[in-house]
Design an enzyme around this catalytic site. Structure first.
Site, PDB file in Angstrom:
ATOM      1  N   ASN A 193     -10.856  -2.824  -5.264  1.00  0.00           N
ATOM      2  CA  ASN A 193     -10.105  -1.894  -6.122  1.00  0.00           C
ATOM      3  C   ASN A 193     -10.723  -1.750  -7.522  1.00  0.00           C
ATOM      4  O   ASN A 193     -10.415  -0.791  -8.238  1.00  0.00           O
ATOM      5  CB  ASN A 193      -8.645  -2.320  -6.265  1.00  0.00           C
ATOM      6  CG  ASN A 193      -7.799  -2.133  -5.014  1.00  0.00           C
ATOM      7  OD1 ASN A 193      -6.877  -2.906  -4.759  1.00  0.00           O
ATOM      8  ND2 ASN A 193      -8.077  -1.096  -4.221  1.00  0.00           N
TER       9      ASN A 193
ATOM     10  N   ASP B 182       0.829  -1.214   0.000  1.00  0.00           N
ATOM     11  CA  ASP B 182       0.000   0.000   0.000  1.00  0.00           C
ATOM     12  C   ASP B 182       0.863   1.264   0.000  1.00  0.00           C
ATOM     13  O   ASP B 182       1.984   1.257   0.493  1.00  0.00           O
ATOM     14  CB  ASP B 182      -0.905  -0.024   1.250  1.00  0.00           C
ATOM     15  CG  ASP B 182      -2.080   0.943   1.128  1.00  0.00           C
ATOM     16  OD1 ASP B 182      -2.374   1.396  -0.002  1.00  0.00           O
ATOM     17  OD2 ASP B 182      -2.701   1.241   2.158  1.00  0.00           O
TER      18      ASP B 182
HETATM   19  C1  IPE Z   1      -5.324  -2.763  -0.043  1.00  0.00           C
HETATM   20  O1  IPE Z   1      -5.011  -1.443  -0.288  1.00  0.00           O
HETATM   21  C2  IPE Z   1      -5.340  -3.532  -1.331  1.00  0.00           C
HETATM   22  C3  IPE Z   1      -4.035  -3.708  -1.954  1.00  0.00           C
HETATM   23  C4  IPE Z   1      -2.893  -3.331  -1.459  1.00  0.00           C
HETATM   24  C5  IPE Z   1      -4.067  -4.367  -3.223  1.00  0.00           C
HETATM   25  P1  IPE Z   1      -6.158  -0.334  -0.430  1.00  0.00           P
HETATM   26  O2  IPE Z   1      -5.465   0.957  -0.624  1.00  0.00           O
HETATM   27  O3  IPE Z   1      -7.124  -0.740  -1.468  1.00  0.00           O
HETATM   28  O4  IPE Z   1      -6.861  -0.429   1.006  1.00  0.00           O
HETATM   29  P2  IPE Z   1      -7.739   0.638   1.785  1.00  0.00           P
HETATM   30  O5  IPE Z   1      -8.723   1.169   0.797  1.00  0.00           O
HETATM   31  O6  IPE Z   1      -6.803   1.704   2.258  1.00  0.00           O
HETATM   32  O7  IPE Z   1      -8.342  -0.124   2.916  1.00  0.00           O
HETATM   33  C1  IPE Z   2      -1.499   0.233  -3.360  1.00  0.00           C
HETATM   34  O1  IPE Z   2      -1.325   1.596  -3.394  1.00  0.00           O
HETATM   35  C2  IPE Z   2      -1.803  -0.358  -4.714  1.00  0.00           C
HETATM   36  C3  IPE Z   2      -3.190  -0.814  -4.870  1.00  0.00           C
HETATM   37  C4  IPE Z   2      -4.119  -0.793  -3.936  1.00  0.00           C
HETATM   38  C5  IPE Z   2      -3.569  -1.335  -6.157  1.00  0.00           C
HETATM   39  P1  IPE Z   2      -2.551   2.599  -3.394  1.00  0.00           P
HETATM   40  O2  IPE Z   2      -2.913   2.881  -4.802  1.00  0.00           O
HETATM   41  O3  IPE Z   2      -3.664   2.119  -2.543  1.00  0.00           O
HETATM   42  O4  IPE Z   2      -1.863   3.878  -2.746  1.00  0.00           O
HETATM   43  P2  IPE Z   2      -2.514   4.897  -1.723  1.00  0.00           P
HETATM   44  O5  IPE Z   2      -3.035   4.098  -0.571  1.00  0.00           O
HETATM   45  O6  IPE Z   2      -3.578   5.627  -2.453  1.00  0.00           O
HETATM   46  O7  IPE Z   2      -1.374   5.770  -1.328  1.00  0.00           O
HETATM   47 MG    MG Z   3      -4.091   2.347  -0.570  1.00  0.00          MG
END
Ligand code: IPE
Ligand code: IPE
Ligand code: MG
Length: 251
Positions: free
Chosen positions: A75, A27
């Site tokens: 996602n 993340d």
């Molecule tokens: C969790 O990250 C899913 C992945 C890393 C693929 P998200 O960014 O989607 O999670 P939330 O929305 O902060 O809970």
């Molecule tokens: C994790 O990074 C990747 C996926 C969830 C696909 P994020 O895209 O959630 O990054 P933040 O949380 O917005 O910084």
């Molecule tokens: Mg995220």
């Protein structure tokens, strides 16, 4: 106890029992990019470099299983251009890492509702999984279009259709069936939540949270997470005295 260098940290980690199975909630890609005034996809691109680094290091130290949360079922609700960019990066990753996975005896596995992935990604995934199916070095599992609740619902349905539901029969229908027990669950980017990942499997996993954003999660952060795990006492419901009588805190 603080190692002075990366080689010292790696040596320290190698000298102690490794977790059998490490999972990472990758993340913080978006925030990494936004902090630099870049589009979110730039963060995903840099995150893909971290994936390469972590896979290489995991293999080098001899980790039996590594599972990476790359895309959740939730996602899919992100903007279409971001979802498209993530799918394209995934296809690129599979193509560019094919050779290295073969060379390093990595077996690729995927968990999630893979039917929702775009056809070219599904095809590429099936190809690399077939190519690497006999490899015995490390199982690399990509969680794609994955949700823990959704996994449990399908496992419960399948187990019930097959007979009486027991812990073992339910587990046998999880997408992770056959993988080693999850020992360590890591989440980057400072969030302290599970976000629907490996809900059943994390029952006794050690949790490691780091503020490092995933694009910055390279060898030092990864090895530090394992070193943290190696310093934990896992009690599985027992008392410290019972564990001492059994001969030690490991596993
Ligand atoms: C969790 O990250 C899913 C992945 C890393 C693929 P998200 O960014 O989607 O999670 P939330 O929305 O902060 O809970
Ligand atoms: C994790 O990074 C990747 C996926 C969830 C696909 P994020 O895209 O959630 O990054 P933040 O949380 O917005 O910084
Ligand atoms: Mg995220």
């Amino acid at each position: 106890m603080t190692p002075t260098s990366l080689p010292a940290l790696e040596a320290q980690v190698r000298a102690r029992p490794l977790p059998r199975h490490v999972a990472v909630i990758m993340d913080g890609n978006g925030r990494w990019a936004e902090a630099r005034g870049l589009p979110r996809v730039a963060g995903h691109r840099e995150g893909a470099e971290s994936v390469r680094a972590v896979v290489r290091t995991a293999r080098r130290i001899g980790l039996p299983a590594l599972t990476l949360y790359a895309f959740s079922l939730q996602n899919w609700a992100r903007p279409a251009d971001e979802v498209g960019a993530l799918m394209a990066l995934l296809a690129d990753f599979l193509e560019s890492e094919r050779g290295e996975m073969r060379q390093n005896a990595i077996r690729l596995h995927a968990i999630g509702d893979l039917s929702r992935l775009p056809e070219p990604v599904r095809r590429q995934l099936a190809l690399v999984m077939a190519e690497t199916r006999d490899n015995g070095g490390m199982i690399l599992t990509l969680a794609l279009s994955y949700g823990g609740r959704e996994e449990l619902v399908q496992a419960a349905r399948a187990a019930a259709a097959a007979g009486p539901v027991t812990e073992a029969s339910l587990e046998a229908h999880l997408w992770t069936a056959g993988l080693p027990e999850l020992d360590l669950l890591v989440r980057t980017s400072g969030e302290r939540r599970i976000s629907n990942f490996l809900l059943w499997q994390a029952a006794y996993a050690e949790l490691h949270f780091t503020d490092v954003l995933f694009p910055d999660f390279r060898d030092e952060a990864f090895l530090s997470a394992i070193a943290d795990f190696q310093g934990r006492q896992r009690r599985f419901g027992l008392t410290g005295a019972q564990l001492a009588a059994q001969g030690g805190p490991d596993r």
